[in-house]
Design a protein around this motif. Structure first.
Motif, PDB file in Angstrom:
ATOM      1  N   GLU A  13      79.456  57.208  90.119  1.00  0.00           N
ATOM      2  CA  GLU A  13      79.847  56.030  89.349  1.00  0.00           C
ATOM      3  C   GLU A  13      78.648  55.405  88.645  1.00  0.00           C
ATOM      4  OE1 GLU A  13      83.165  52.703  90.287  1.00  0.00           O
ATOM      5  OE2 GLU A  13      81.352  52.579  91.527  1.00  0.00           O
ATOM      6  N   ALA A  14      77.479  55.388  89.328  1.00  0.00           N
ATOM      7  CA  ALA A  14      76.268  54.854  88.699  1.00  0.00           C
ATOM      8  C   ALA A  14      75.823  55.738  87.530  1.00  0.00           C
ATOM      9  CB  ALA A  14      75.155  54.733  89.732  1.00  0.00           C
ATOM     10  N   LEU A  15      75.928  57.059  87.683  1.00  0.00           N
ATOM     11  CA  LEU A  15      75.575  57.967  86.586  1.00  0.00           C
ATOM     12  C   LEU A  15      76.501  57.757  85.388  1.00  0.00           C
ATOM     13  CD1 LEU A  15      74.900  61.226  88.619  1.00  0.00           C
ATOM     14  CD2 LEU A  15      73.192  59.777  87.520  1.00  0.00           C
ATOM     15  N   LYS A  16      77.779  57.509  85.642  1.00  0.00           N
ATOM     16  CA  LYS A  16      78.713  57.239  84.555  1.00  0.00           C
ATOM     17  C   LYS A  16      78.340  55.949  83.832  1.00  0.00           C
ATOM     18  CE  LYS A  16      83.465  55.869  83.669  1.00  0.00           C
ATOM     19  NZ  LYS A  16      84.761  55.471  84.280  1.00  0.00           N
ATOM     20  N   THR A  17      77.952  54.909  84.588  1.00  0.00           N
ATOM     21  CA  THR A  17      77.548  53.649  83.973  1.00  0.00           C
ATOM     22  C   THR A  17      76.298  53.830  83.112  1.00  0.00           C
ATOM     23  OG1 THR A  17      78.477  52.442  85.866  1.00  0.00           O
ATOM     24  CG2 THR A  17      76.925  51.263  84.465  1.00  0.00           C
ATOM     25  N   ALA A  18      75.325  54.599  83.620  1.00  0.00           N
ATOM     26  CA  ALA A  18      74.113  54.836  82.840  1.00  0.00           C
ATOM     27  C   ALA A  18      74.408  55.655  81.589  1.00  0.00           C
ATOM     28  CB  ALA A  18      73.075  55.537  83.706  1.00  0.00           C
TER      29      ALA A  18
END
Length: 461
Positions: free
Chosen positions: A121-126
């Protein structure tokens, strides 16, 4: 940079130095607050470009808000012209350290799935801010006291390529496209997430060969052990999520972070659901009563065996008796009344042998037969029920294999001259993988047969 000073922060120890950036643990010289100091380095890029990219990356990262993304505290340039970024928080534990502690006792499957989901989820946000990760690795993922991940090492596209590959003929956490100098995409990070999830569940990384000819069984290259063999007992959704991350070709993996997150949610729901209740017949019997009943049954069986095994006692010798000849009239059933049934004598004369061998007529008291109702036998045979034992096979459940093509595979009609070996070479896959996806039990193909394959390369006109 002098005396390891970065403005009001002093560098203490190095966290990692991977593929174009160096990350240090540091602290504020006045408040002693723990921070991360990250600065890029390149042997070919001009210093001006490094400063520009570093400032832009820090600006984009500062606009994001996610628990697994660090907060930008400060961005500046050292007197030597080296750009750096101060990030918080700065936990001292990495995911690589924690995985080493989990080797003998991996975390619960649900905990591992939740951890990988937070990272994805953090990679998607970045990615929404045009930030990618140039080398996703457990050493670049920090863990707080609550096991909350914190990802470091983001950069702007295009990413730097790795300088060398591991010497043990394995790709470690690096996607296979690195070896072919292909452009990094988000699906490269999905591959690394599959490696991390496999390791969290099984306690070790999968052994994936990097040879272009890995379709052949060789003794020099390691072979991948499927997760269902390395870690049995998980839900099918969990095995499928890991499998779809670890395809060799990028187009066969999840096509987006949303697809990966949906698969992880399905696996989490399956692992969290309670197992179905065990079916029992009748009322539940407490185990003490079950033990007593079992003991009684054993005693009864033992008694029966002992009784049947005893030798039979000899019968007493027969007692001699005086045998007399007596005329007995037995009515014989017939279709019409018998005259004997109505003219029986009132006395029966029997002959006995006395000591003087003189025949003497001895009257005996004999009950007079009376007429009784007797069923007249008929000449019609009656039907009798006969039990016939036949060995009829009982049908058993047979597991049915259903083709499950991975994302991107297409139906292909077998033509004359096609073999599994040639099709594997043309599509960049393996014979065993094609057989597994299409449920093939042998290597025999039939012209006109339809199977699933990766897209075939387009021949030039």
């Amino acid at each position: 940079m002098s005396n390891n000073l970065f403005g009001l922060y002093v560098a203490e120890t190095e966290l990692t130095s991977l593929s174009g950036s160096q990350i240090l643990w540091g602290r504020h010289v006045k408040t002693a607050e723990s921070v991360l100091i990250e600065f890029p380095f390149s042997e070919s890029a001009p210093a001006k470009d490094l400063v520009s990219r570093c400032l832009k990356r820090a600006d984009l990262l500062g606009q994001l808000s996610h628990p697994a993304l660090p907060r930008v505290q400060e961005t500046a340039v050292t007197p030597e012209g080296l750009p750096y970024t101060i990030l918080t928080p700065a936990p001292k534990r990495t995911l690589a350290d924690q995985i080493a502690q989990w080797q003998n006792q991996p975390p619960a499957p649900v905990s591992a799935l939740h951890l990988v989901r937070q990272i994805a989820e953090a990679l998607k946000t970045a990615e929404s801010a045009n930030l990618i990760h140039h080398h996703l690795h457990p050493a670049l993922i920090l863990l707080t006291e609550e096991n909350q991940p914190l990802i470091t090492g983001f950069t702007l596209p295009p990413p730097p390529l790795p300088l060398t590959l591991p010497a043990d003929h394995q790709l470690d956490y690096i996607p296979p496209e690195y070896k072919q100098n292909q452009t990094l995409t988000f699906q490269s990070n999905i591959y690394t997430l599959g490696i991390i999830l496999y390791e969290l569940l099984a306690g070790h990384r999968p052994k994936l060969p990097i040879s272009e000819w890995d379709i052949f069984e060789t003794n020099t290259l390691p072979r991948e052990i499927p997760l269902d063999q390395a870690c049995p007992g998980l839900q099918p959704a969990t095995y499928q999520a890991v499998k779809n991350c670890l395809w060799r070709h990028t187009w066969a993996r999840y096509e987006s972070y949303d697809s990966l997150l949906a698969a992880l949610d399905e696996a989490i729901a399956a692992e969290e659901s309670p197992p179905p209740p065990r079916r029992t017949l009748g009322l539940a019997i407490p185990w003490p009563l079950t033990g007593i009943a079992g003991g009684v049954i054993i005693l009864l069986l033992a008694g029966m065996l002992w009784f049947n095994g005893r030798p039979s006692s000899p019968l007493p010798p027969p007692t001699p008796v005086l045998v007399t000849e007596t005329a007995v009239f037995t009515p014989t059933p017939s279709p019409s009344p018998s005259p004997l049934a109505t003219s029986l004598p009132a006395q029966v004369i029997q002959t006995t042998t006395s000591a003087t061998a003189t025949p003497t007529l001895l009257p005996t008291s004999t009950s007079t037969p009376t007429a009784t109702h007797t069923k007249t036998p008929s000449s019609t045979p009656s039907a009798t029920a006969t039990s016939i034992l036949t060995n009829t096979p009982i049908p058993t459940e047979t597991a049915v294999c259903t083709p499950a093509p991975p994302p991107g595979w297409q139906p292909y009609t077998i033509q004359a001259g096609d073999t599994l070996f040639n099709l594997a070479l043309q599509t960049g896959t393996t014979v065993s993988q094609i057989s597994s996806v299409n449920c093939l039990v042998n290597n025999i193909l039939t012209v006109g047969q339809t199977i699933w394959l990766p897209p075939l390369p387009t021949l030039p006109p």
